[in-house]
Motif scaffolding. Structure first.
Motif, mmCIF file in Angstrom:
data_model
loop_
_atom_site.group_PDB
_atom_site.id
_atom_site.type_symbol
_atom_site.label_atom_id
_atom_site.label_comp_id
_atom_site.label_asym_id
_atom_site.label_seq_id
_atom_site.Cartn_x
_atom_site.Cartn_y
_atom_site.Cartn_z
ATOM 1 N N MET A 1 0.911 -1.124 0.119
ATOM 2 C CA MET A 1 0.147 0.040 -0.189
ATOM 3 C C MET A 1 1.072 1.131 0.036
ATOM 4 O O MET A 1 1.817 1.163 0.405
ATOM 5 N N ARG A 2 0.477 2.198 -0.730
ATOM 6 C CA ARG A 2 1.154 3.541 -0.517
ATOM 7 C C ARG A 2 -0.014 4.552 -0.995
ATOM 8 O O ARG A 2 -0.913 4.452 -1.719
ATOM 9 N N ASP A 3 0.034 5.920 -0.205
ATOM 10 C CA ASP A 3 -0.807 6.779 -0.660
ATOM 11 C C ASP A 3 0.021 7.707 -2.043
ATOM 12 O O ASP A 3 1.079 7.928 -1.698
ATOM 13 N N ALA A 4 -1.082 8.058 -3.067
ATOM 14 C CA ALA A 4 -0.275 8.671 -4.098
ATOM 15 C C ALA A 4 -0.300 10.218 -3.911
ATOM 16 O O ALA A 4 -1.339 10.786 -4.136
ATOM 17 N N THR A 5 0.469 10.765 -3.282
ATOM 18 C CA THR A 5 0.518 12.249 -3.132
ATOM 19 C C THR A 5 1.334 12.698 -4.144
ATOM 20 O O THR A 5 1.080 12.883 -5.480
ATOM 21 N N ARG A 6 2.348 13.635 -3.860
ATOM 22 C CA ARG A 6 3.193 14.451 -4.945
ATOM 23 C C ARG A 6 3.897 13.309 -5.795
ATOM 24 O O ARG A 6 3.942 12.257 -5.566
ATOM 25 N N GLY A 7 3.789 13.867 -7.166
ATOM 26 C CA GLY A 7 4.110 12.739 -8.153
ATOM 27 C C GLY A 7 3.131 12.068 -8.880
ATOM 28 O O GLY A 7 3.237 11.247 -9.664
ATOM 29 N N GLY A 8 1.833 11.991 -7.781
ATOM 30 C CA GLY A 8 0.790 11.388 -8.560
ATOM 31 C C GLY A 8 0.938 9.768 -8.630
ATOM 32 O O GLY A 8 2.157 9.211 -8.008
ATOM 33 N N LEU A 9 -0.084 9.237 -9.136
ATOM 34 C CA LEU A 9 -0.030 7.562 -9.110
ATOM 35 C C LEU A 9 1.178 6.996 -9.793
ATOM 36 O O LEU A 9 1.634 5.988 -9.242
ATOM 37 N N GLU B 1 -6.001 18.566 -19.565
ATOM 38 C CA GLU B 1 -5.947 18.839 -21.125
ATOM 39 C C GLU B 1 -5.341 20.168 -21.466
ATOM 40 O O GLU B 1 -4.369 20.283 -22.314
ATOM 41 N N LEU B 2 -5.921 21.044 -20.807
ATOM 42 C CA LEU B 2 -5.566 22.624 -21.164
ATOM 43 C C LEU B 2 -4.294 22.882 -21.019
ATOM 44 O O LEU B 2 -3.509 23.674 -21.377
ATOM 45 N N LEU B 3 -3.949 22.501 -19.602
ATOM 46 C CA LEU B 3 -2.552 22.616 -19.019
ATOM 47 C C LEU B 3 -1.351 21.847 -19.530
ATOM 48 O O LEU B 3 -0.181 21.928 -19.155
ATOM 49 N N GLY B 4 -1.661 20.811 -20.343
ATOM 50 C CA GLY B 4 -0.773 19.713 -20.484
ATOM 51 C C GLY B 4 -0.256 18.886 -19.541
ATOM 52 O O GLY B 4 0.768 18.384 -19.668
ATOM 53 N N PHE B 5 -1.101 18.653 -18.407
ATOM 54 C CA PHE B 5 -0.673 17.805 -17.302
ATOM 55 C C PHE B 5 -1.305 16.206 -17.831
ATOM 56 O O PHE B 5 -2.354 16.182 -18.201
ATOM 57 N N ASP B 6 -0.453 15.148 -17.324
ATOM 58 C CA ASP B 6 -1.064 14.008 -17.314
ATOM 59 C C ASP B 6 -1.429 13.671 -15.951
ATOM 60 O O ASP B 6 -0.810 13.715 -14.815
ATOM 61 N N PRO B 7 -2.902 13.378 -15.891
ATOM 62 C CA PRO B 7 -3.435 13.130 -14.446
ATOM 63 C C PRO B 7 -2.653 12.018 -13.576
ATOM 64 O O PRO B 7 -2.680 12.080 -12.551
ATOM 65 N N LEU B 8 -1.964 10.962 -14.430
ATOM 66 C CA LEU B 8 -1.235 10.197 -13.730
ATOM 67 C C LEU B 8 -0.065 10.716 -12.990
ATOM 68 O O LEU B 8 0.401 10.261 -11.899
ATOM 69 N N TYR B 9 0.341 11.830 -13.084
ATOM 70 C CA TYR B 9 1.535 12.716 -12.371
ATOM 71 C C TYR B 9 0.996 13.738 -11.533
ATOM 72 O O TYR B 9 1.758 14.165 -10.775
ATOM 73 N N VAL B 10 -0.495 13.879 -11.504
ATOM 74 C CA VAL B 10 -0.952 14.970 -10.510
ATOM 75 C C VAL B 10 -1.294 14.487 -9.264
ATOM 76 O O VAL B 10 -1.789 13.501 -8.879
ATOM 77 N N ALA B 11 -0.838 15.503 -8.213
ATOM 78 C CA ALA B 11 -0.819 15.026 -6.662
ATOM 79 C C ALA B 11 -2.451 14.785 -6.338
ATOM 80 O O ALA B 11 -3.349 15.225 -6.777
ATOM 81 N N ASN B 12 -2.517 13.671 -5.549
ATOM 82 C CA ASN B 12 -3.834 13.402 -4.763
ATOM 83 C C ASN B 12 -3.607 13.413 -3.256
ATOM 84 O O ASN B 12 -2.430 13.350 -2.805
ATOM 85 N N GLU B 13 -4.583 13.657 -2.337
ATOM 86 C CA GLU B 13 -4.403 13.629 -0.980
ATOM 87 C C GLU B 13 -5.232 12.601 -0.024
ATOM 88 O O GLU B 13 -5.505 12.903 1.030
ATOM 89 N N GLY B 14 -6.036 11.988 -1.097
ATOM 90 C CA GLY B 14 -6.936 11.075 -0.422
ATOM 91 C C GLY B 14 -6.936 9.651 -1.080
ATOM 92 O O GLY B 14 -8.085 8.920 -1.481
#
Lengths: 338, 360
Positions: free
Chosen positions: A219-227, A260-273
Motif C-alpha cells: 500500500m502507498r498513498d499517491a500524493t506528490r508525483g501522483g499515481l 488537457e488545457l494545461l498539458g498535465f498527465d493526470p497520472l502525475y498530478v497530486a492526490n491527498e486521499g
C-alpha cells in the motif's frame, strides 16, 4: 483572544503564547494526554512494532475547495501510517506562523484539524508554536508527526516483499483532484474549474479491508508525483513488472479538462486521499466491494496487475490501445502542492 | 469531452490501424516536424500499434531544440543586467546554456518571470517603467504572431521599455534542407498549428519539387492515424501532394490577419539551426521600423563565448538520422532531471519524449 492577528509575542513563551495555547490549541485538540501539558506527551503503548512518520505542510493557498492546510496536515500523516499497515494513534503538531496572520484563519485551521483527528480516531498529544517575522514564512507552515501500532503480519506491506505476479492493483477512486484544485485556486491563469480536493483520512477505509482478511501485499498513498510515482516505486528493481490500462483510471470530467488545457498527465498530478493497494488476485473483488460501500471508495477500480514481463518497469495501455512506459516525474511539476 | 473523446476512441483507432495495414505494402518512413506531434505519438503509444513496415521519425519540430545555445547565453547575459526583467514561456527556463541557465540565474537573484502570454510581458513592462522588460520570442509560425502582437501593442501603447529577443523561425526551409541533406524519408506529417497560421501553401514546393507528400495533421491519435493513412495512400499511388487532415482548424489560406502581422513586424533573414546549420531566409528578424523594440539592437550586452556539448548528437536526432537511443549520453548522463542537450529538456524534444514514454 485580545488581538485579531498573530503577533511575534505569540511565539515568545510568555503570556500571549499561553493565551494562544489555552484558547486555541488546548480548546480544540482537547484530550487527557494533552491536558496535562507536560513537556513530552506520556504515552502507554502495548505493541511490539510501531510505525512512526513525519511530514511538513506548506500548501499555497492555505484554504481551498475540499479542505485547508490543517486538514492535509492531519490526513497526510494519518495516511502515511495507515498505508504502512499501522493503526494511527497519536500525532504531534508544530506550527510556524507568519506574524500578522489572522487569528480567525488560524482558528479555522485548528478547528478543522481537531475535527479531522476526531474523525480519524487519533489524538493530538503534543505540539509547538513559533512565530516568525512577516515575510519569513507564508501565513502558516505545519509539521505533524504520528505514531501507530503495527501488527506483525502487516510489516511487509510498506516494502511490498510479498507482491507476486498476478496480484491486482486497486485505487480507491478518481485521481488528480487535489493537484488540479490547487492550480485552479492559484488562479495565475485566470482559469477556475469546478473541482474539489480529495483530501481525506483513509485509515478507516483501509481498516475495513484489513478486517475482511484480504491479503494486502502493498500500500502507498499517491500524493506528490501522483499515481505514476507510486507505480514506479512498486516495481523498481523487482523481479516483476506491472501493467495498467488507462481506460480503468477514474478522472473526473472537470479535472480532465483542466489537465488537457494545461498539458498535465493526470497520472502525475497530486492526490491527498488516494491509496494504491496491491492485493491477491482472489481477494480483488472482495476488496472492491468493501471499498464501493465506503464513501471514500465509491469509485474504486482495479487499474492493472503485476506481470512477469519487463521486470522493474511499469507499462500503461493507453486510451487508444497503444503502449508506453510509466516513469517518475523529473523535477518539480508544481511547487507547494501540500 | 467534446473534440477529444471521439479522437481517442479505441475502436476507431483499431479500425484505422486495420485500414493502414490493408492499404500499405511498402516499407516507408514518415517524419513529423512538430514537437506536439512527437509528444502525442509517444504519449499515446502509437508506434506499438503501427505495422512494422511503417517507421515514424521525429524531425526538427521543437523550437527550443533547434535554437542555438548562443540564444540562451545571450538571454542569460540579459538576465544578469540589474535593470532587466526577463519574461519567458516556461520551457526555456531550464535549457542549459554554455555555463548557466535561466533558472540558475533566477536562483542567483535575477528577475526571470514565467508568463503564459506576451500580454503578461506587456503588463509587466507597464508596471515596471524603470526596468527593461525582455520577452524571449521563440518558436515557429505558431508563436511568432503573438510576439508580433507584443511589438505592435507596445508601439500603440507607447511603451519604451518592452523588448523582443526574437529567435522565431519558419518551418519550410528546414523541411527542404533535410531532403537536400539526403535524409531518407517518404513523407511529412506536417505541423497542425504552424499551418493554422500559414495555410497549406507553404508545403507546395516540398510536394512539387521534392516529390514528398505532406499531410497537415491534428494532434489527437485519430488525427495522426488518419494522416498516416492519407500519406500511405499517396505513396501507394505515387501521388505526392499537400492534403489537410486537420480540417476542423486549418484553412487552406491560413490565418490571413496573423500573416499580415508577421509581415508587418518581421523580415526573413538567414538563421542557424541545430543540426542543419545556416538556412537561407529561415529566421524572423524585427524590421528596422520597429527597431526600438528589438532587444538585440537596443540592449548592449557582453555574451560569453558559446561552448557546444561534446558527445551530444542532438543535431543528428533533429535531422531524423539518429534515434535518441543511438546517443551514448541518452539515459546515462543525459536525462530530464539532468539534461545535456535541449532535446532532453523541452517536453516537445524527441529525447525527452522518448525518455518519458518509450525507454526500454
Amino acid at each position: 483572544m485580545k488581538t485579531k492577528q498573530v503577533l511575534l509575542g505569540h511565539g515568545s513563551g510568555g503570556e500571549l503564547s499561553h493565551d494562544l495555547i489555552k484558547n486555541l490549541f488546548v480548546k480544540y485538540f482537547d484530550n487527557p494526554i494533552l491536558r496535562k501539558q507536560t513537556d513530552s506527551a506520556l504515552l502507554e503503548l502495548k505493541a511490539e512494532n510501531l510505525a512512526y512518520t513525519t511530514d511538513s505542510y506548506v500548501v499555497d493557498p492555505i484554504f481551498f475547495p475540499g479542505g485547508n492546510i490543517g486538514k492535509i496536515a492531519i490526513a497526510g500523516t494519518v495516511n502515511d501510517l495507515a498505508v504502512s499497515g499501522a493503526k494511527p494513534l497519536y500525532l504531534s503538531v508544530g506550527f510556524i506562523i507568519e506574524e500578522g496572520m489572522l487569528i480567525s484563519e488560524l482558528e479555522e485551521i485548528v478547528k478543522t484539524m481537531a475535527e479531522e483527528a476526531n474523525k480519524a480516531g487519533v489524538m493530538i498529544v503534543t505540539g509547538d508554536t513559533k512565530v516568525v517575522n512577516r515575510g519569513k514564512a507564508d501565513k502558516v507552515f505545519i509539521n505533524t508527526s504520528g505514531i501507530g501500532v503495527l501488527e506483525k503480519d502487516q510489516i511487509d506491506i510498506s516494502t511490498g516483499e510479498n507482491v507476486k505476479v498476478g496480484d491486482k492493483i486497486i485505487v480507491n477512486g478518481s485521481i488528480a483532484d487535489h493537484g488540479v484544485t490547487i492550480i485552479s485556486e492559484r488562479n495565475e491563469l485566470n482559469l477556475r474549474a469546478d473541482v474539489k480536493s480529495d483530501c481525506a483520512c483513509l485509515n478507516h477505509l483501509i481498516q475495513k479491508v484489513k478486517d475482511s482478511g484480504s491479503q494486502i501485499k502493498f500500500m502507498r498513498d499517491a500524493t506528490r508525483g501522483g499515481l505514476a510515482t507510486v507505480l514506479t516505486e512498486l516495481v523498481d528493481e523487482r523481479e516483476y513488472g506491472l501493467e495498467i490500462d488507462e481506460l480503468n483510471l477514474v478522472v473526473n470530467e472537470n479535472v480532465r479538462g483542466m489537465c488537457e488545457l494545461l498539458g498535465f498527465d493526470p497520472l502525475y498530478v497530486a492526490n491527498e486521499g488516494k491509496v494504491l493497494m496491491v492485493v491477491a488476485a482472489e481477494d480483488a473483488d472482495k476488496v472492491l466491494e468493501i471499498m464501493h460501500a465506503d464513501e471514500l471508495g465509491e469509485k474504486a477500480a482495479i487499474i492493472g496487475e503485476i506481470v512477469d514481463e519487463h521486470h522493474g518497469k511499469g507499462w500503461v495501455t493507453t486510451q487508444i490501445g497503444g503502449k508506453r512506459i510509466i516513469d517518475m516525474l523529473a523535477g518539480e511539476q508544481l511547487p507547494r502542492i501540500c | 469531452m467534446k473534440y477529444i473523446d471521439e479522437y481517442r476512441d479505441r475502436e476507431l483507432v483499431l479500425e484505422l490501424i486495420e485500414q493502414i495495414k490493408k492499404a500499405s505494402t511498402k516499407n516507408i518512413t514518415l517524419m513529423e516536424v512538430c514537437g506536439g506531434h512527437t509528444m502525442s505519438i509517444q504519449k499515446f503509444g502509437i508506434p506499438a500499434l503501427l505495422p512494422e513496415n511503417i517507421n515514424l521519425i521525429s524531425g526538427p519540430g521543437c523550437p527550443v531544440c533547434v535554437s542555438s545555445r548562443k540564444y540562451i547565453d545571450q538571454a542569460v547575459a540579459y538576465a544578469r543586467l540589474d535593470d532587466v526583467i526577463i519574461t519567458t514561456y516556461g520551457d526555456l527556463i531550464r535549457i542549459p546554456g554554455s555555463t548557466s541557465s535561466l533558472d540558475q540565474e533566477k536562483a542567483n537573484g535575477a528577475d526571470v518571470r514565467i508568463v503564459y502570454s506576451v500580454l503578461d510581458a506587456l503588463k509587466i513592462a507597464e508596471e515596471n517603467k524603470d526596468k527593461k522588460v525582455v520577452f524571449l520570442g521563440i518558436g515557429f509560425e505558431t508563436t511568432a504572431p503573438s510576439s508580433a502582437v507584443g511589438v505592435l501593442n507596445a508601439h500603440k501603447m507607447g511603451l519604451e521599455n518592452f523588448f523582443l529577443f526574437s529567435s522565431h523561425k519558419i518551418m519550410p526551409p528546414a523541411m527542404a534542407a533535410l531532403i537536400d541533406e539526403g535524409v531518407q524519408i517518404d513523407g511529412y506529417i506536417a505541423p497542425g498549428h504552424v499551418s493554422t497560421i500559414t495555410g497549406a501553401g507553404i508545403y507546395k514546393d516540398v510536394a512539387e519539387i521534392y516529390k514528398l507528400g505532406c499531410v497537415i495533421s491534428g494532434f489527437e491519435p485519430v488525427d495522426l492515424l488518419r494522416s498516416i493513412l492519407m500519406l500511405v495512400r499517396q505513396l501507394e499511388k505515387n501521388e505526392p501532394k499537400v492534403e489537410i487532415e486537420y480540417t476542423r482548424v486549418v484553412k487552406p489560406e491560413g490565418n490571413v490577419k496573423a500573416q499580415q502581422m508577421l509581415e508587418e513586424v518581421f523580415v526573413l533573414e538567414d538563421d542557424w539551426w541545430r543540426g542543419l546549420g545556416i538556412l537561407p531566409k529561415s529566421g524572423m528578424k524585427i524590421r528596422d521600423k520597429y527597431k526600438q523594440f528589438d532587444a538585440e539592437a537596443m540592449i548592449e550586452v557582453e555574451v560569453e563565448k558559446t561552448k557546444e556539448d561534446k558527445g551530444c548528437i542532438c543535431g543528428e536526432i533533429l535531422k531524423g538520422q539518429k534515434n535518441p537511443k543511438d546517443c551514448k549520453l541518452f539515459g546515462k548522463v543525459c536525462s530530464p532531471s539532468d539534461p545535456v542537450g535541449a532535446c532532453m529538456v523541452s517536453h516537445e524534444g524527441a529525447c525527452n519524449a522518448h525518455y518519458r514514454f518509450n525507454r526500454n
